[in-house]
Each structure stands twice: as structure tokens, then as C-alpha cells.
Scaffold this motif. Structure first.
Motif, PDB file in Angstrom:
ATOM      1  N   GLY A 367     -73.589  37.672 -17.813  1.00  0.00           N
ATOM      2  CA  GLY A 367     -74.793  37.515 -18.629  1.00  0.00           C
ATOM      3  C   GLY A 367     -75.366  38.853 -19.073  1.00  0.00           C
ATOM      4  O   GLY A 367     -75.778  39.009 -20.233  1.00  0.00           O
ATOM      5  N   LEU A 368     -75.397  39.835 -18.173  1.00  0.00           N
ATOM      6  CA  LEU A 368     -75.917  41.156 -18.523  1.00  0.00           C
ATOM      7  C   LEU A 368     -75.046  41.822 -19.586  1.00  0.00           C
ATOM      8  O   LEU A 368     -75.555  42.433 -20.540  1.00  0.00           O
ATOM      9  CB  LEU A 368     -75.993  42.041 -17.279  1.00  0.00           C
ATOM     10  N   ALA A 369     -73.713  41.710 -19.429  1.00  0.00           N
ATOM     11  CA  ALA A 369     -72.803  42.298 -20.410  1.00  0.00           C
ATOM     12  C   ALA A 369     -72.979  41.654 -21.779  1.00  0.00           C
ATOM     13  O   ALA A 369     -72.995  42.340 -22.816  1.00  0.00           O
ATOM     14  CB  ALA A 369     -71.352  42.154 -19.932  1.00  0.00           C
ATOM     15  N   ALA A 370     -73.142  40.323 -21.795  1.00  0.00           N
ATOM     16  CA  ALA A 370     -73.341  39.621 -23.066  1.00  0.00           C
ATOM     17  C   ALA A 370     -74.669  40.007 -23.706  1.00  0.00           C
ATOM     18  O   ALA A 370     -74.758  40.160 -24.935  1.00  0.00           O
ATOM     19  CB  ALA A 370     -73.285  38.110 -22.827  1.00  0.00           C
ATOM     20  N   VAL A 372     -76.368  42.881 -23.368  1.00  0.00           N
ATOM     21  CA  VAL A 372     -76.253  44.237 -23.913  1.00  0.00           C
ATOM     22  C   VAL A 372     -75.458  44.220 -25.217  1.00  0.00           C
ATOM     23  O   VAL A 372     -75.807  44.904 -26.193  1.00  0.00           O
ATOM     24  CB  VAL A 372     -75.585  45.174 -22.885  1.00  0.00           C
ATOM     25  N   THR A 373     -74.405  43.410 -25.277  1.00  0.00           N
ATOM     26  CA  THR A 373     -73.591  43.313 -26.486  1.00  0.00           C
ATOM     27  C   THR A 373     -74.406  42.768 -27.657  1.00  0.00           C
ATOM     28  O   THR A 373     -74.360  43.312 -28.773  1.00  0.00           O
ATOM     29  CB  THR A 373     -72.371  42.415 -26.235  1.00  0.00           C
ATOM     30  N   VAL A 374     -75.165  41.701 -27.403  1.00  0.00           N
ATOM     31  CA  VAL A 374     -75.991  41.100 -28.459  1.00  0.00           C
ATOM     32  C   VAL A 374     -77.001  42.109 -28.997  1.00  0.00           C
ATOM     33  O   VAL A 374     -77.162  42.267 -30.212  1.00  0.00           O
ATOM     34  CB  VAL A 374     -76.711  39.845 -27.924  1.00  0.00           C
ATOM     35  N   LEU A 375     -77.705  42.798 -28.104  1.00  0.00           N
ATOM     36  CA  LEU A 375     -78.729  43.748 -28.530  1.00  0.00           C
ATOM     37  C   LEU A 375     -78.120  44.959 -29.237  1.00  0.00           C
ATOM     38  O   LEU A 375     -78.707  45.497 -30.182  1.00  0.00           O
ATOM     39  CB  LEU A 375     -79.548  44.201 -27.325  1.00  0.00           C
ATOM     40  N   SER A 376     -76.950  45.387 -28.803  1.00  0.00           N
ATOM     41  CA  SER A 376     -76.326  46.562 -29.406  1.00  0.00           C
ATOM     42  C   SER A 376     -75.746  46.258 -30.785  1.00  0.00           C
ATOM     43  O   SER A 376     -75.877  47.064 -31.714  1.00  0.00           O
ATOM     44  CB  SER A 376     -75.210  47.094 -28.492  1.00  0.00           C
ATOM     45  N   VAL A 377     -75.126  45.086 -30.937  1.00  0.00           N
ATOM     46  CA  VAL A 377     -74.453  44.737 -32.192  1.00  0.00           C
ATOM     47  C   VAL A 377     -75.438  44.286 -33.259  1.00  0.00           C
ATOM     48  O   VAL A 377     -75.347  44.686 -34.422  1.00  0.00           O
ATOM     49  CB  VAL A 377     -73.389  43.650 -31.935  1.00  0.00           C
ATOM     50  N   ALA A 378     -76.399  43.437 -32.874  1.00  0.00           N
ATOM     51  CA  ALA A 378     -77.284  42.820 -33.873  1.00  0.00           C
ATOM     52  C   ALA A 378     -78.610  43.553 -34.068  1.00  0.00           C
ATOM     53  O   ALA A 378     -79.416  43.146 -34.899  1.00  0.00           O
ATOM     54  CB  ALA A 378     -77.558  41.364 -33.465  1.00  0.00           C
ATOM     55  N   GLY A 458     -78.490  51.596 -21.555  1.00  0.00           N
ATOM     56  CA  GLY A 458     -78.273  52.584 -20.505  1.00  0.00           C
ATOM     57  C   GLY A 458     -78.734  52.089 -19.155  1.00  0.00           C
ATOM     58  O   GLY A 458     -78.039  52.265 -18.136  1.00  0.00           O
ATOM     59  N   VAL A 459     -79.916  51.469 -19.108  1.00  0.00           N
ATOM     60  CA  VAL A 459     -80.431  50.928 -17.848  1.00  0.00           C
ATOM     61  C   VAL A 459     -79.555  49.782 -17.356  1.00  0.00           C
ATOM     62  O   VAL A 459     -79.244  49.675 -16.162  1.00  0.00           O
ATOM     63  CB  VAL A 459     -81.890  50.465 -18.028  1.00  0.00           C
ATOM     64  N   GLU A 460     -79.137  48.925 -18.285  1.00  0.00           N
ATOM     65  CA  GLU A 460     -78.351  47.762 -17.863  1.00  0.00           C
ATOM     66  C   GLU A 460     -76.943  48.133 -17.421  1.00  0.00           C
ATOM     67  O   GLU A 460     -76.347  47.425 -16.615  1.00  0.00           O
ATOM     68  CB  GLU A 460     -78.317  46.717 -18.984  1.00  0.00           C
TER      69      GLU A 460
END
Length: 493
Positions: A367-370, A372-378, A458-460
Motif C-alpha cells: 500500500g505504501l509503495a502504491a 508513493v507511486t500515485v503521488l509521484s506520477v500524477a 522520501g519519508v515513505e
């Protein structure tokens, strides 16, 4: 503490009034939930403030380090005095200390809500944390004293679930209250909400909570309490203030002092136990398999959890420019899955043992990886629905891991040390929450000027490393016994 069985204690209790049951030393069926409600408020209050931080900043012109102290100051006072709270309940009566501390918590909440400056708010928060520290240990100690077998196991499991649910619900309720902006008071109702609820719990608890105490109360251990509080303060003050002040020399000196104080605390506690005393953090208790392994994991989990709740609230409001209402609603998927998972966790852990905790850690990591991916990409076109799935995974995984760790830590603790063991557990939990805000929160604030989404990521990344280590570390926990279905706190070494 007494060794009377619950069956003899509760004989005829169903036919008596709640007040008569309390006088007899039993626990009315409603009493479990009243005590849990008393514990819910202080735990919720650590997190309810996160969503209100931007409003507090705008209203009181608070600096970034001051906002951290609003959270961490509460956590330090809470953690430093928890074991002392348990000792006072053992000596002077848990019902008396519970009621007195709850009254103090209500008054401190009122003071927080009326604070004219950020300094006054931080001071009131420290008082609020101190009263919470006296309040919460009475809950687990009362459960250990008046309940037995499956009833006690169920109550302890409910306490573990309540702790996690209160944390997530705190941010949701905080967002709703700040977003409602009742009579133009913006953030102040997040503290005032404790007043009517606290008064209701106080009135009911006065009737049905039994008056229990230890027949052989241990000493207060003033040196250990002072040294532990000084160690936490010397560590957390520079960690919260250092970044905003440019890390002057005194911050590094305080960190060095904290290390020395920690070593002195260990020496003093060891010598106290050798003299036959029961120190604040008993070394022999910490050497029990469930405590020595589980407490490290609870501490690490709490560091990541406290940091996540702090930085997520700031990311949604300051980065995505959501209002407090939507900031609170953003955490709803996590809250719902945490609640559902907490209800299922005892049965799943009983059936699958440590594998259930490992699976929970893996789900949380996914869940954490997903997220971070959502926030970074979108970024910055990220909606609440975009984060719902990842947050649901985070909540589901956390619930299993959280419930299992609480259950494991207390498994080897003797009944007569139940209050001490519960106090040590919550002390490490609260210390971890405060340290998470002070360290990873500071990391976030230092990275945020270069990009909010990058700061969150970075924190996550750090939290993901922690969760991965927890997934591996679950194998080192004591093996859950097959008898757990009848006595869910029992483990094998």
C-alpha cells in the motif's frame, strides 16, 4: 494484585446494579467499553491535531518547529509519565486515578481550545499529555485485575484495536471539525470535542468502574522517571527545533546529553532492580521473550506510523491544497480497512500465528509503495479516489500487524506485573510516535521546499524500509500457541 478468579468475583453480578458491581470489585459488561472510551480520547488526541496544523499555523502564526512541538510535546509528556501513572493507580486506586486524570484531561483540552498563542497551546498540550499518561494505564491494569481468560484476552485485543482506530479516526474527525468552522473557531473544536465526551465518560465511569488497586504496590521510582523524561526531552527538543534554527551547537550538545542520560538511566534501573525494587523500566521484564522482541517492533512500527500520519496530513493540505475537511476524508479508506481488519485480526492471528503478522506487513508495504507511486506520477492532479486503494491496503496491513504486536508483547507478562508491562508497552509506543514526528517529520519539512511530493516520498521510503524489516522480524516473535483460541495471550518461547 489479587488472584481471585473472575467467576467468583462476578458471582451474582448480573442481578446487581452497576454501582454494586463496581463496589464488589467486578466489571460491569459496559465497563469494558467505558474504560476503552477513556483510553480512546487521549490516543485520538495525538493525531486529531495533525489535520488542524495548517489552520493553527495561520491563526497563531506558528513556525514549522512549533507545529512539531504541538504534536511531539504531547507525546513526550505522555510517554515519560505513563509508567508513573500505572504505579499511582496501583497504589492509590485505579478508579480514583482514572477519574481524576480524565477530569484533568478535559480541563487541559478546554485550555488547548482557548489558547491565545502557540506557546500557550504547546504548554496546554504538555499538560494534556501528562493527564493522558495518568489516565490510559488504568485501563489495561483494570482489565488485568478483574478479568480472566477469554474475557481478558478479548478486552486486551479491543484495546489494541481501539489504539489504532483512534489514531486514524482522529485525523478524520479533525478534518470534519476544522472544515465545519463552527462559529468561525476553525481549529479550536478539535480540542473542545473532548469536553462533552469526557464529561459523559466521567459520569458513567463513576458509577460502574470498579475500585481496584494492588495489594502490594511497587514504588514510584522517582529517579527513573526523571531520568527517562530528561532523556526523551533532551533527544526530541533538538530534533524538532534543530532544522528551523540551522542546527546550532546546543542541539548537538543536547543529543549527546540524551545518549549519556540514556546510559545513566539503564545503570540506575539495573541497580534499583538488584536492590529488590521494581524500577520504571524493569530490565528483567524487558528480557522476557515477548517483551524483548516485541517492544523493538512496536517502537519501530510507531515511529513509521506517527510520521506517516503527520506528513500525510501536511501533504494533502499544503501540497494538494485540499481543505481540512477533504484532508480528513482522505484518510477514510485507511480508517475503514483498519477497523475491519482489527475485528478480524484476533481470529486470523489465532489460526495463522506469526504468518498473519508477516502478511499484514507485506500488505502495508504494498500500500505504501502504491501510494508513493500515485503521488509521484500524477502530482499535483491527485484526487481522493486516486489514493483510496493504496490507503485501504495500508490500513488493512497495519491493523493485522498492530493487533498482533500488542498481543505478542503482553503474552509473557505475569498478572501481578500487568500494570507495569502495559505501561512499558504504551511508553515505547508513544515514544516511537513522538520520535517519528520529530525525526521523519523534520526530514519532510527540510525536503518540502524542494517539492512536497518528493518530500513525502522520501519519508515513505524510510517507512517502507521499517515495514520490510518488521515483515522479516515477525519470525523472531514467540510462536503463538495452539491454545490461543481459548487464551489468546498465550505464546510459546
Amino acid at each position: 494484585m489479587t488472584t481471585t478468579t473472575s467467576s467468583s468475583r462476578h458471582a451474582g453480578a448480573t442481578a446487581s446494579s452497576p454501582r454494586a458491581t463496581a463496589r464488589a470489585g467486578g466489571l460491569h459488561p459496559l465497563g469494558v467499553f467505558v474504560l476503552l472510551a477513556g483510553a480512546f480520547l487521549p490516543i485520538m488526541d495525538f493525531f486529531i491535531t495533525n489535520v488542524a496544523l495548517p489552520s493553527i499555523d495561520a491563526s497563531l502564526r506558528a513556525s514549522a518547529s512549533s507545529m512539531e512541538l504541538v504534536i511531539a510535546g504531547y507525546g513526550v509528556a505522555y510517554a515519560a509519565l505513563l509508567v508513573l501513572g500505572g504505579r499511582l493507580g496501583d497504589r492509590y486506586g485505579r478508579r480514583r486515578v482514572f477519574l481524576g486524570a480524565l477530569m484533568g484531561f478535559v480541563l487541559a483540552s478546554l485550555a488547548c481550545g482557548t489558547a491565545p498563542t502557540v506557546g500557550a497551546l504547546i504548554g496546554a498540550r504538555i499538560v494534556q499529555g501528562a493527564t493522558a499518561a495518568l489516565l490510559v494505564p488504568q485501563v489495561l491494569a483494570t482489565f488485568h485485575h478483574v478479568l480472566d481468560g477469554e474475557r481478558k484476552a478479548r478486552a486486551v485485543a479491543l484495546y489494541g484495536a481501539t489504539s489504532g482506530i483512534a489514531a486514524v479516526v482522529g485525523q478524520l474527525v479533525g478534518g470534519l471539525l476544522v472544515g465545519a468552522d463552527i462559529a468561525g473557531t476553525t481549529w479550536r473544536p478539535v480540542f473542545w470535542v473532548n469536553v462533552p465526551i469526557g464529561v459523559m465518560v466521567l459520569l458513567v465511569a463513576a458509577r460502574i468502574v470498579p475500585d481496584t488497586r494492588s495489594h502490594h504496590p511497587v514504588g514510584i521510582d522517582l529517579p527513573g522517571t526523571v531520568l527517562f523524561a530528561a532523556t526523551l526531552t533532551a533527544l526530541l527538543v533538538p530534533l524538532t527545533e534543530g532544522h528551523s534554527l540551522g542546527w546550532p551547537w546546543w542541539t548537538w550538545l543536547l543529543i549527546a546529553v540524551a545518549v549519556v542520560l540514556g546510559a545513566v538511566t539503564h545503570v540506575v534501573e539495573t541497580r534499583a532492580e538488584r536492590r529488590g525494587e521494581v524500577p520504571l523500566l524493569p530490565p528483567s521484564l524487558l528480557r522476557l521473550p515477548s517483551m524483548s522482541r516485541g517492544l523493538v517492533m512496536v517502537f519501530a512500527f510507531s515511529v513509521g506510523f506517527g510520521a506517516f500520519m503527520f506528513v500525510f496530513a501536511l501533504t494533502v493540505q499544503n501540497g494538494l491544497h485540499a481543505d481540512a475537511l477533504h484532508g480528513g476524508l482522505a484518510i477514510l479508506p485507511m480508517a475503514l480497512l483498519f477497523f475491519a481488519g482489527s475485528l478480524l485480526a484476533p481470529r486470523v492471528i489465532t489460526r495463522f500465528g506469526r504468518a498473519a503478522l508477516t502478511a499484514g506487513a507485506v500488505v502495508q508495504l504494498a500500500g505504501l509503495a502504491a501510494l508513493v507511486t500515485v503521488l509521484s506520477v500524477a502530482w499535483p492532479q491527485v484526487g481522493l479516489w486516486d489514493m483510496a486503494g493504496p490507503l485501504a491496503l495500508v490500513g488493512a496491513g497495519q491493523s493485522m500487524l498492530f493487533a498482533g504486536l500488542f498481543r505478542s508483547v503482553l503474552a509473557d507478562v505475569p498478572t501481578h506485573l500487568g500494570g507495569v508491562g502495559g505501561g512499558v508497552l504504551i511508553t515505547l509506543q508513544q515514544s516511537g510516535l513522538a520520535l517519528g514526528v520529530a525525526t521523519l517529520g523534520t526530514l519532510y519539512l527540510s525536503l518540502a521546499p524542494h517539492g512536497v511530493s518528493q518530500a513525502f516520498a522520501g519519508v515513505e521510503y524510510v517507512q517502507m524500509v521499517i515495514v520490510a524489516l518488521l515483515a522479516v522480524g515477525c519470525a523472531a516473535l514467540p510462536r503463538f500457541s495452539r491454545a490461543a483460541s481459548a487464551a489468546p495471550l498465550a505464546v510459546d518461547a
